[in-house]
Design a protein around this motif. Structure first.
Motif, PDB file in Angstrom:
ATOM      1  N   MET A   1     -19.382   1.639   4.615  1.00  0.00           N
ATOM      2  CA  MET A   1     -18.208   0.929   5.099  1.00  0.00           C
ATOM      3  C   MET A   1     -17.167   0.945   3.977  1.00  0.00           C
ATOM      4  SD  MET A   1     -18.040  -3.057   6.426  1.00  0.00           S
ATOM      5  CE  MET A   1     -19.571  -2.902   7.255  1.00  0.00           C
ATOM      6  N   ASP A   2     -15.980   1.504   4.262  1.00  0.00           N
ATOM      7  CA  ASP A   2     -14.955   1.542   3.224  1.00  0.00           C
ATOM      8  C   ASP A   2     -14.105   0.273   3.273  1.00  0.00           C
ATOM      9  OD1 ASP A   2     -12.885   1.825   5.144  1.00  0.00           O
ATOM     10  OD2 ASP A   2     -13.049   3.992   5.107  1.00  0.00           O
ATOM     11  N   ALA A   4     -11.022  -0.230   3.824  1.00  0.00           N
ATOM     12  CA  ALA A   4     -10.017  -0.328   4.879  1.00  0.00           C
ATOM     13  C   ALA A   4     -10.592  -0.890   6.176  1.00  0.00           C
ATOM     14  CB  ALA A   4      -9.389   1.039   5.136  1.00  0.00           C
ATOM     15  N   THR A   5     -11.870  -0.682   6.424  1.00  0.00           N
ATOM     16  CA  THR A   5     -12.478  -1.142   7.674  1.00  0.00           C
ATOM     17  C   THR A   5     -13.413  -2.323   7.477  1.00  0.00           C
ATOM     18  OG1 THR A   5     -14.303   0.429   7.469  1.00  0.00           O
ATOM     19  CG2 THR A   5     -12.352   1.142   8.714  1.00  0.00           C
ATOM     20  N   ARG A   6     -13.647  -2.707   6.248  1.00  0.00           N
ATOM     21  CA  ARG A   6     -14.560  -3.816   5.958  1.00  0.00           C
ATOM     22  C   ARG A   6     -13.984  -5.135   6.464  1.00  0.00           C
ATOM     23  NH1 ARG A   6     -16.662  -3.786   0.177  1.00  0.00           N
ATOM     24  NH2 ARG A   6     -17.804  -2.120   1.166  1.00  0.00           N
ATOM     25  N   GLY A  31     -10.328  -5.666   8.870  1.00  0.00           N
ATOM     26  CA  GLY A  31     -11.400  -5.134   9.694  1.00  0.00           C
ATOM     27  C   GLY A  31     -11.713  -5.993  10.903  1.00  0.00           C
ATOM     28  N   ASP A  70     -10.564 -10.349  14.825  1.00  0.00           N
ATOM     29  CA  ASP A  70      -9.849  -9.297  14.100  1.00  0.00           C
ATOM     30  C   ASP A  70      -8.511  -9.843  13.608  1.00  0.00           C
ATOM     31  OD1 ASP A  70      -8.662  -9.499  16.597  1.00  0.00           O
ATOM     32  OD2 ASP A  70      -8.723  -7.368  17.037  1.00  0.00           O
TER      33      ASP A  70
END
Length: 97
Positions: A1-2, A4-6, A31, A70
């Motif tokens: 999981m990078d 940017a999406t965490r 994320g 989100d």
């Protein structure tokens, strides 16, 4: 999981806390955050591997339990684990893989 999406949550208020769990008002700042995920406190001292983990038990929005949250939405969550006693307003917690 990078990064940017965490999933990331910022603590707005800690409503109830004891040695094992905390109920908090949060804002999702990155994320998609899902019930059941594990988190660490970004502001805690030490390396990421040494930080206490917390589990996200549930998410509530407008009085209803939901499965995810989100950005830029807010809600109430219950976290359990060793790290809950150190949570405070402004802290950012990150989902871990």
């Amino acid at each position: 999981m990078d990064d940017a999406t965490r999933g990331k949550l910022q603590i707005y208020a800690v409503e109830n806390v004891d040695s094992a769990s905390a109920t908090c008002v949060v804002r999702c700042v990155g994320g998609i955050v899902r019930a059941g995920q594990q988190f660490t406190d970004e502001s805690a001292a030490g390396s990421p591997g040494d930080r206490a983990r917390m589990s996200l038990d549930w998410i509530e929005r407008y009085g209803r339990r939901v499965e995810f949250i989100d950005p830029p939405n807010n809600g109430r969550v219950q976290l359990t684990g060793d790290g809950v006693t150190s949570l405070m307003k402004g802290a950012v917690i990150n989902a871990v893989e």
